[in-house]
Design an enzyme around this catalytic site. Structure first.
Site, short mmCIF file in Angstrom:
data_model
loop_
_atom_site.label_atom_id
_atom_site.label_comp_id
_atom_site.label_asym_id
_atom_site.label_seq_id
_atom_site.Cartn_x
_atom_site.Cartn_y
_atom_site.Cartn_z
N ASP A 33 -5.53 -8.69 -27.55
CA ASP A 33 -6.93 -8.90 -27.91
C ASP A 33 -7.21 -9.83 -29.09
OD1 ASP A 33 -6.91 -7.02 -25.98
OD2 ASP A 33 -8.20 -5.59 -26.99
N LYS A 34 -6.99 -9.37 -30.32
CA LYS A 34 -7.42 -10.14 -31.50
C LYS A 34 -6.52 -11.32 -31.78
CE LYS A 34 -10.35 -7.00 -31.62
NZ LYS A 34 -9.73 -6.33 -30.49
N GLU A 42 -12.96 0.23 -32.15
CA GLU A 42 -13.45 0.36 -30.78
C GLU A 42 -13.55 1.84 -30.42
OE1 GLU A 42 -10.87 -1.89 -28.25
OE2 GLU A 42 -11.70 -3.80 -28.92
N SER A 64 -14.25 -1.26 -26.54
CA SER A 64 -13.17 -1.93 -25.84
C SER A 64 -13.75 -2.71 -24.67
CB SER A 64 -12.18 -0.90 -25.33
OG SER A 64 -11.36 -1.46 -24.34
#
Length: 577
Positions: free
Chosen positions: A130-131, A453, A479
């Site tokens: 993700d990040k 999240e 999320s």
């Protein structure tokens, strides 16, 4: 002999390789087996987020070796380095989740520092979770070096009882288990088969959303984000990316030549039409900030509102990244958007060609199953919608992919929780009522700290069969795997004294995703009275360390939750020092 294609006198690596004064530096390079010719070639940083935390990152190490082959073939000297990743799937549902968003800034910062310290001339960045994708791309734009991004690839879907399953199913099975509708034995089987390979989550969650962004914005080679991580065919994209960065360096095409206002709009279109993660509403403004471009949450949401949703991906739809790849991937999606006149074709890409030229060579058409024709979409507006109103003056965001119009308006009394844990316990104990709006506050970037999240809570609601019977709003995040009527990024956040800090149980809240409104039926005068009585931000246990530092620096969610002034304040460009 110096490679004649490159004028070393204009490249940053001259500071560590050229002239008598750099003899000590060169001695270090000889120590590592680097030859004289290689020392005097351009130096290319090959940055990965490889670690042993999760399957999303585990294949990056091998892929980086192939990138280096490509760089060498292109006449460059590759130097590999790694940075951190915090993997949301592992960090989810506990205090560790606070590290996730802050890791995006740490990734960008550490890649910047490594590139600056060693004077690398160009960058190939590999990321899986993700990040780490926006973090890596933010570093490219901040440094403004010739850059190519490559995604590590998605995980293969698991199979159970003849159906594809993903980690989202496991999170939701926990909710069913808590509700007494799923046995220990069933859970034990599901958790063993849901994630069968290396790679990032397979649905259109944040990793795959940002992987699609990397192509749409032009930083990644066309179709490079599609092939799942275990496919050896990824090696061809890795080698091509190494070659491509040398081509960009030769032509002096830099990251900010690629990341422009127009290419950011292209990226937002692709998020919308694929029903992508709401987190793109945070990461696109952050990437824009690194280029000095004003492009905030409202700009992103304007594009979402005008873009049809026509790619049927989980969590709102049926399919996973592997299916999108087999249907032709992002290039076919871009081709469909172009048919509606929704793509800026003059944007330059990592190939050195324009987006229009790249789409011209796409032969495949929408399959009508995974990728619908854009003219006959699943819904007429994007899968993600922006909201604004007296409860969210600085905006909020909600994912409506897979929801009918009648499900996109909700009015109910607030049930207020001061943190995610309190809400999760209440959901687990079913101490909430159908028709309520669950409010989770103090979870913003500063107030959390870390803007966690809420997947554990939303998955538990879905598992209880209540995902459509309650709504949820928070100044935290959701999320990309979240389903149901869940509003995130409410701004200003509670810690900054936003209206969400002033809500009380029973206040009537209306969420209208069709009109783009988020309001509470409380007068301005009453809100002002409550603000006067507000005691200030809730104290957290993070009074030192990285998260304390992050909370001091982080700005508003609307502008991407960034921690420095960005390109608009810079006094130099790294490449030109």
């Amino acid at each position: 002999m110096t490679n004649q294609r490159f004028d070393k006198s204009k490249l940053p690596s001259r500071h560590v390789t050229e002239g008598p004064a750099r003899a000590p530096h060169r001695s270090y390079f000889y120590a590592m087996g680097i030859g004289e010719d290689e020392i005097h070639q351009p130096w290319v940083g090959v940055a990965t987020c490889w670690n042993e935390a999760a399957p999303c990152n585990i294949a990056l190490n091998r892929q980086a070796q192939v990138v280096k082959h490509g760089v060498k073939r292109g006449g460059g000297t590759p130097r590999e380095f790694t940075t951190i990743t915090v993997t949301d799937g592992i960090a989810m549902g506990h205090e560790g989740m606070r590290s996730s968003l802050a890791s995006r800034e740490a990734i960008a910062d550490t890649v910047e520092l490594t590139m600056r310290g060693h004077c690398y001339d160009a960058l190939v960045g590999l990321a899986g979770c993700d990040k780490s994708l926006p973090g890596m791309m933010m570093a490219m734009v901040r440094l403004n070096v010739p850059s190519v991004f490559i995604y590590g690839g998605s995980i293969l879907p698991g199979r159970l009882n003849g159906q594809d399953v993903t980690v989202q199913d496991v999170f939701e099975a926990v909710g069913k288990h808590q509700a007494g509708n799923y046995s220990d034995a069933e859970l034990a089987v599901l958790e063993r088969v849901a994630c069968p390979s290396a790679g990032a989550c397979g649905g259109q969650f944040t990793a795959n959303t940002m992987a699609c962004v990397s192509e749409a914005i032009g930083l990644a080679l066309p179709n490079s984000s599609g092939a799942p991580a275990p496919y050896e065919s990824r090696d061809q994209y890795c080698e091509a990316s190494g070659l491509a960065v040398m081509n960009l360096l030769e032509k002096n095409i830099r990251a900010r030549d690629i990341v422009t206002r127009k290419s950011l709009e292209n990226a937002a279109r692709v998020v919308a039409c694929t029903g992508g993660s709401t987190n793109a509403g945070l990461h696109l403004p952050a990437m824009a900030h690194e280029a000095g471009i004003e492009f905030d949450l409202f700009d992103v949401c304007d594009i979402f509102r005008e873009t049809p949703y026509f790619v049927d991906l989980k969590p709102g739809g049926k399919y996973v990244a592997k299916d999108l790849y087999e249907a032709g991937g992002v290039p076919v999606v871009m081709k469909e958007l172009r048919k509606l006149g929704l793509i800026h074709e003059d944007c330059i890409t990592a190939t050195g060609r324009s987006m229009g030229e790249e789409i011209d060579i796409v032969e495949r058409e929408a399959d009508g199953r995974v990728i619908y024709p854009a003219a006959t979409p699943i819904t007429k507006t994007g899968g993600v919608v922006g909201l604004k109103g007296n409860l969210a003056p600085e905006g909020a965001i909600v994912k409506v992919a897979g929801m009918s119009e009648s499900e996109q308006v909700f009015t109910g009394p607030a049930r207020v929780f001061e943190c995610e844990e309190d809400a999760f316990e209440a959901v687990k104990a079913r101490s909430y009522e159908e028709g309520e709006v669950i409010v989770i506050r103090n979870e913003g970037p500063a107030g959390g700290p870390g803007m966690r999240e809420m997947l554990a809570t939303t998955a538990a609601l879905s598992g209880q069969g209540m995902g459509k019977k309650v709504a949820l709003i928070t100044d935290g995040r959701f999320s990309g795997a979240t389903r149901g009527f869940c509003v995130g990024h409410v701004g200003p956040e509670a810690a900054h004294g936003g209206p969400i800090a002033l809500l009380r149980d029973g206040d009537m809240i209306t969420i209208d995703a069709i009109k783009g409104a988020l309001s509470v039926a409380v007068s301005d005068e009453e809100l002002a009275r409550r603000k006067a009585d507000w005691k200030g931000p809730r104290a957290t246990i993070y009074a030192s360390g990285a998260l304390w530092k992050y909370a001091q620096l982080v700005g508003s969610t609307r502008k991407g939750a960034v921690t420095h002034p960005g390109a608009s304040a810079e006094q130099h460009v790294y490449m030109d020092l």
